[in-house]
Design a protein around this motif. Structure first.
Motif, PDB file in Angstrom:
ATOM      1  N   MET A   4     119.035 112.575  23.535  1.00 24.05           N
ATOM      2  CA  MET A   4     120.453 112.661  22.783  1.00 24.05           C
ATOM      3  C   MET A   4     121.143 113.775  23.276  1.00 24.05           C
ATOM      4  O   MET A   4     120.704 114.735  23.339  1.00 24.05           O
ATOM      5  CB  MET A   4     119.816 113.059  20.931  1.00 24.05           C
ATOM      6  N   PRO A   5     122.638 113.375  23.271  1.00 21.08           N
ATOM      7  CA  PRO A   5     123.463 114.508  23.472  1.00 21.08           C
ATOM      8  C   PRO A   5     123.476 115.431  22.668  1.00 21.08           C
ATOM      9  O   PRO A   5     123.251 115.412  21.471  1.00 21.08           O
ATOM     10  CB  PRO A   5     124.601 113.829  23.793  1.00 21.08           C
ATOM     11  N   SER A   6     124.019 116.816  22.928  1.00 22.33           N
ATOM     12  CA  SER A   6     124.251 117.964  22.276  1.00 22.33           C
ATOM     13  C   SER A   6     124.951 117.760  20.994  1.00 22.33           C
ATOM     14  O   SER A   6     124.868 118.250  19.905  1.00 22.33           O
ATOM     15  CB  SER A   6     124.701 119.150  22.949  1.00 22.33           C
ATOM     16  N   ALA A  30     124.887 111.000  30.792  1.00 16.66           N
ATOM     17  CA  ALA A  30     123.699 111.928  31.124  1.00 16.66           C
ATOM     18  C   ALA A  30     122.483 111.631  30.161  1.00 16.66           C
ATOM     19  O   ALA A  30     121.204 111.460  30.451  1.00 16.66           O
ATOM     20  CB  ALA A  30     124.017 113.358  31.068  1.00 16.66           C
ATOM     21  N   ALA A  31     123.087 111.367  28.880  1.00 12.77           N
ATOM     22  CA  ALA A  31     122.094 111.274  28.005  1.00 12.77           C
ATOM     23  C   ALA A  31     121.662 109.572  28.236  1.00 12.77           C
ATOM     24  O   ALA A  31     120.181 109.493  27.769  1.00 12.77           O
ATOM     25  CB  ALA A  31     122.620 111.209  26.425  1.00 12.77           C
ATOM     26  N   PHE A  43     127.882 103.813  27.035  1.00  9.56           N
ATOM     27  CA  PHE A  43     126.598 103.787  27.002  1.00  9.56           C
ATOM     28  C   PHE A  43     125.997 103.879  25.639  1.00  9.56           C
ATOM     29  O   PHE A  43     126.625 104.405  24.812  1.00  9.56           O
ATOM     30  CB  PHE A  43     126.190 105.090  27.907  1.00  9.56           C
ATOM     31  N   PHE A  44     124.857 103.039  25.387  1.00 12.14           N
ATOM     32  CA  PHE A  44     124.306 103.011  24.069  1.00 12.14           C
ATOM     33  C   PHE A  44     122.673 103.119  24.326  1.00 12.14           C
ATOM     34  O   PHE A  44     122.163 102.385  25.229  1.00 12.14           O
ATOM     35  CB  PHE A  44     124.576 101.277  23.512  1.00 12.14           C
ATOM     36  N   LYS A  69     118.542 100.257  25.894  1.00  7.53           N
ATOM     37  CA  LYS A  69     119.605 100.810  26.125  1.00  7.53           C
ATOM     38  C   LYS A  69     120.539  99.978  27.073  1.00  7.53           C
ATOM     39  O   LYS A  69     119.815  99.300  27.641  1.00  7.53           O
ATOM     40  CB  LYS A  69     119.419 102.210  26.926  1.00  7.53           C
ATOM     41  N   ILE A  70     121.940 100.123  26.924  1.00  5.08           N
ATOM     42  CA  ILE A  70     122.486  99.384  27.812  1.00  5.08           C
ATOM     43  C   ILE A  70     123.786 100.288  28.123  1.00  5.08           C
ATOM     44  O   ILE A  70     124.283 101.254  27.552  1.00  5.08           O
ATOM     45  CB  ILE A  70     123.277  97.967  27.271  1.00  5.08           C
ATOM     46  N   ALA A  71     124.344  99.921  29.394  1.00  2.99           N
ATOM     47  CA  ALA A  71     125.579 100.666  30.025  1.00  2.99           C
ATOM     48  C   ALA A  71     126.319  99.399  29.951  1.00  2.99           C
ATOM     49  O   ALA A  71     126.425  98.343  30.786  1.00  2.99           O
ATOM     50  CB  ALA A  71     125.177 101.320  31.367  1.00  2.99           C
ATOM     51  N   ILE A  72     127.926  99.717  29.935  1.00  5.29           N
ATOM     52  CA  ILE A  72     129.028  98.720  29.911  1.00  5.29           C
ATOM     53  C   ILE A  72     130.064  99.284  30.755  1.00  5.29           C
ATOM     54  O   ILE A  72     130.366 100.382  30.530  1.00  5.29           O
ATOM     55  CB  ILE A  72     129.442  98.202  28.495  1.00  5.29           C
TER      56      ILE A  72
END
Length: 125
Positions: free
Chosen positions: A83-85, A76-77, A106-107, A120-123
């Motif tokens: 930034m996540p909670s 979601a972030a 996720f980064f 950002k990247i998603a692996i």
């Protein structure tokens, strides 16, 4: 004759040790410089496409730590560039090495505006 037997035994033991070491350490670890020549920067979000990244590989994030960071976040972030909670896991060395876990990771860069510019990247491993 006894000398040849001892030599043969030593050779067999040595081969056994080598084979055992190959089993324990045989898998080679693949390191990925995130972003390639462009490093961790704007527009890196498409870099991961067609990369055979697997669990156990190492992602190397290279960047100027005065300008950027790397934050491991939830999906979601990642999708909203927020930034996540829980704050996520933040890396700030400028040369971070992160082992890829099985599943999705996720980064993002948490510097305002950087994630929305593709930092950002998603692996999926």
């Amino acid at each position: 004759m006894a000398c040849r037997s001892i030599s043969s035994i030593i050779l067999v033991l040595l081969l056994g040790v080598i084979c055992t070491a190959t089993v324990v350490y045989g898998g080679h670890q693949v390191w990925w410089l995130v972003g390639g020549d462009n490093r961790w920067s704007f527009g890196v979000d498409g870099w991961v496409k067609d990369k055979p990244i697997q669990a156990g590989n190492i992602l190397v994030f290279s960047y100027d730590p005065e300008m950027h960071d790397v934050v491991e976040v939830d999906e979601a972030a990642y999708n909203t560039c927020t930034m996540p909670s829980n704050g996520g896991t933040r890396h700030t060395s400028g040369r971070d090495r992160i082992e890829v876990r099985e599943g999705k990771s996720f980064f993002i860069c948490s510097t305002p505006g950087h994630c929305t510019k593709g930092m950002k990247i998603a692996i999926t491993a």
